[in-house]
Write an enzyme that holds these catalytic residues in place. Structure first.
Site, PDB file in Angstrom:
ATOM      1  N   HIS A  40       1.026  -1.318   0.039  1.00  0.00           N
ATOM      2  CA  HIS A  40       0.208   0.040  -0.156  1.00  0.00           C
ATOM      3  C   HIS A  40       1.292   1.257   0.107  1.00  0.00           C
ATOM      4  O   HIS A  40       0.355   1.889  -0.869  1.00  0.00           O
ATOM      5  CB  HIS A  40      -0.539   0.072   0.650  1.00  0.00           C
ATOM      6  N   GLN A  58      -7.978  -6.827 -10.965  1.00  0.00           N
ATOM      7  CA  GLN A  58      -9.006  -5.682 -10.011  1.00  0.00           C
ATOM      8  C   GLN A  58      -8.694  -4.575 -11.315  1.00  0.00           C
ATOM      9  O   GLN A  58      -9.183  -3.797 -11.469  1.00  0.00           O
ATOM     10  CB  GLN A  58      -9.006  -5.904  -8.695  1.00  0.00           C
ATOM     11  N   SER A  93      -2.223  -7.799   3.224  1.00  0.00           N
ATOM     12  CA  SER A  93      -3.148  -7.464   4.478  1.00  0.00           C
ATOM     13  C   SER A  93      -3.497  -9.119   5.001  1.00  0.00           C
ATOM     14  O   SER A  93      -3.163  -9.516   6.525  1.00  0.00           O
ATOM     15  CB  SER A  93      -4.596  -6.778   4.789  1.00  0.00           C
TER      16      SER A  93
HETATM   17  P1  AMP Z   1      -6.474  -3.910  -0.426  1.00  0.00           P
HETATM   18  O1  AMP Z   1      -6.594  -3.567   0.892  1.00  0.00           O
HETATM   19  O2  AMP Z   1      -6.204  -5.563  -0.445  1.00  0.00           O
HETATM   20  O3  AMP Z   1      -7.955  -4.122  -0.949  1.00  0.00           O
HETATM   21  O4  AMP Z   1      -5.501  -3.177  -1.044  1.00  0.00           O
HETATM   22  C1  AMP Z   1      -5.495  -1.607  -1.572  1.00  0.00           C
HETATM   23  C2  AMP Z   1      -4.521  -1.730  -2.759  1.00  0.00           C
HETATM   24  O5  AMP Z   1      -3.208  -2.261  -2.533  1.00  0.00           O
HETATM   25  C3  AMP Z   1      -4.902  -2.091  -4.311  1.00  0.00           C
HETATM   26  O6  AMP Z   1      -4.601  -1.516  -5.704  1.00  0.00           O
HETATM   27  C4  AMP Z   1      -3.919  -3.707  -4.193  1.00  0.00           C
HETATM   28  O7  AMP Z   1      -4.013  -3.613  -5.214  1.00  0.00           O
HETATM   29  C5  AMP Z   1      -3.069  -2.506  -3.306  1.00  0.00           C
HETATM   30  N1  AMP Z   1      -1.988  -3.961  -3.522  1.00  0.00           N
HETATM   31  C6  AMP Z   1      -2.224  -4.838  -1.877  1.00  0.00           C
HETATM   32  N2  AMP Z   1      -1.283  -5.446  -2.549  1.00  0.00           N
HETATM   33  C7  AMP Z   1      -0.246  -5.320  -2.944  1.00  0.00           C
HETATM   34  C8  AMP Z   1       1.407  -5.771  -3.779  1.00  0.00           C
HETATM   35  N3  AMP Z   1       2.187  -6.496  -2.140  1.00  0.00           N
HETATM   36  N4  AMP Z   1       2.302  -4.658  -4.356  1.00  0.00           N
HETATM   37  C9  AMP Z   1       1.315  -3.484  -4.721  1.00  0.00           C
HETATM   38  N5  AMP Z   1       0.258  -3.442  -4.559  1.00  0.00           N
HETATM   39  C10 AMP Z   1      -0.876  -4.300  -3.501  1.00  0.00           C
END
Ligand code: AMP
Length: 310
Positions: free
Chosen positions: A39, A181, A214
Site C-alpha cells: 500500500h 481488479q 493484509s
Molecule cells: P487492499 O487493501 O488489499 O484492498 O489493497 C489496496 C490496494 O493496494 C489495491 O490496489 C491493491 O492491489 C494494492 N496492493 C495490495 N497488496 C499489494 C502488493 N503486495 N503490492 C502492490 N500493491 C498491493
C-alpha cells in the site's frame, strides 16, 4: 505528523474541491487498511505524481459474500496512521467513512452494518431494500477470481465508482497484485468516461518472495512457509518460458504440482492475455500467470507478468 482523517463523504468532497480550486492535483489510493509496504508504495507513487494524496481506508462490505472473511478482515487504524505519518514528499489525508451504503431511511436499516452481519445486499436479492445500483464490467469480471467470488467485482467496481465520485481525483493508483481488479477498473474508466488516470503499480514482495497482503497475518508460520510455493512456482514458470517452454498446460501443471505439494488448495492457475484476461494455450505475446490458492483458511492470490515478443 499524523494525517488528517476525514470521516464523511460531504466533507471529503468539500476538501477535494478546495484543493482543486487552489490548482492542486489529487491522487487517490483506495485501500481496506491494515497497511503494508505494498500500500505504501502506491502512496509514495501518488505523492510523486500529484500534489495531494487521499488514502481511503474502508473495508467494503459490498464485495464480500456471506461466506467470506469480512468479520475477520484485519484492521489497525492507528497503526495505519503512524505508517502514513512516516512518509515524506507531500500531503496525505485519510478518508475513513463509516458506511458508504447508508442513504438514510430503509437503506439505513438494511445497510447499517448490523442486521446482515455487515453485509451489503442487492435490492433484487432482498425484496427491494438493498442497494440498487451496481457497476458490472461484464466480461472481465467473469474469469479468474470472479468464478469463485461471483459478487466480488461488482462490489469493487461499485465502491471504486463511489470513491471516484466523492474524492474526484486526477489519478488513482492500484496494485497489480490484484491484476484482474486493476484491469477491470481501467476498463470501467474507459467505458464510462471517468476523467481519471489509472496507474497500475508493481507487486511489493517480502524478502522471501511472498506477495505482501493484509491477509498474510492470518497465516500460521508453517502455512506462511508453505505459501512460498506460489511465488516460487510463478518465478520458475517465468524462467521456463525464457527457456522456450511456452505450452500453457505444462506450465500450469508445474505450478499446480508445486502448490499442491506444499499442501495448498488450488482455486485456479490460469495463463491469460494481459488485457482481455482470456486464457491462452501457447505463449506468443504478453501474458500474466495468475494463481489463487488456499493455505489453511486464508485465500492468497499472486501473479507474474511475462512479456514476450516472438
Ligand atoms: P487492499 O487493501 O488489499 O484492498 O489493497 C489496496 C490496494 O493496494 C489495491 O490496489 C491493491 O492491489 C494494492 N496492493 C495490495 N497488496 C499489494 C502488493 N503486495 N503490492 C502492490 N500493491 C498491493
Amino acid at each position: 505528523m499524523e494525517p488528517e482523517v476525514i470521516r464523511d463523504k460531504d466533507s471529503m468532497r468539500k476538501w477535494s474541491r478546495a484543493m482543486r480550486s487552489q490548482g492542486k492535483t489529487i491522487g487517490l489510493v483506495p485501500t481496506m487498511g491494515y497497511l503494508h509496504e505494498g500500500h505504501l508504495s502506491l502512496v509514495r507513487q501518488s505523492l510523486a505524481l500529484t500534489d495531494v494524496t487521499v488514502v481511503s481506508i474502508y473495508v467494503n462490505p459490498g464485495q464480500f459474500s456471506p461466506t467470506e472473511d469480512l468479520s475477520t478482515y484485519p484492521s489497525d487504524f492507528s497503526g495505519d496512521l503512524t505508517k502514513l505519518a512516516a512518509l515524506s514528499g507531500g500531503k496525505v489525508v485519510v478518508f475513513n467513512p463509516k458506511n458508504l451504503y447508508d442513504y438514510g431511511g430503509e437503506t439505513k436499516k438494511i445497510n447499517d452494518g448490523g442486521g446482515n452481519g455487515g453485509r451489503v445486499v442487492s435490492c433484487v436479492e432482498e425484496g427491494g431494500l438493498g442497494h440498487e445500483t451496481w457497476i458490472r464490467v461484464e466480461r472481465l469480471e467473469k474469469g479468474l477470481c470472479g468464478k469463485s467470488r461471483p459478487v466480488f467485482f461488482r462490489g469493487v467496481a461499485t465502491i471504486v465508482t463511489k470513491l471516484f465520485n466523492i474524492v474526484e481525483p486526477d489519478v488513482a493508483l492500484f496494485g497489480k497484485k490484484d491484476y484482474q481488479q486493476w484491469r477491470i477498473i481501467q476498463r470501467m474508466v474507459r467505458d464510462l468516461n471517468f476523467g481519471i488516470e489509472i496507474v497500475g503499480s508493481d507487486i511489493a514482495r517480502e524478502k522471501d518472495g511472498l506477495a505482501m497482503s493484509s491477509r498474510n497475518v492470518r497465516l500460521s508460520d508453517e502455512e506462511r512457509q508453505r505459501a512460498l510455493s506460489i511465488s516460487r512456482s510463478l518465478a520458475m514458470a517465468k524462467a521456463s518460458v525464457a527457456e522456450g517452454k511456452t505450452n500453457c498446460a505444462e506450465l500450469k501443471d508445474m505450478i499446480i504440482q508445486q502448490v499442491v505439494g506444499s499442501a495448498g488448495r488450488v482455486d485456479y492457475v490460469e495463463i491469460v492475455d494481459q488485457e482481455t484476461l482470456e486464457g491462452v494455450e501457447e505463449i506468443k505475446s504478453g501474458v500474466v500467470i495468475c494463481v489463487a490458492a488456499w493455505f489453511g483458511t486464508v485465500r492468497l492470490i499472486d501473479n507474474i507478468e511475462i512479456n514476450v515478443s516472438l
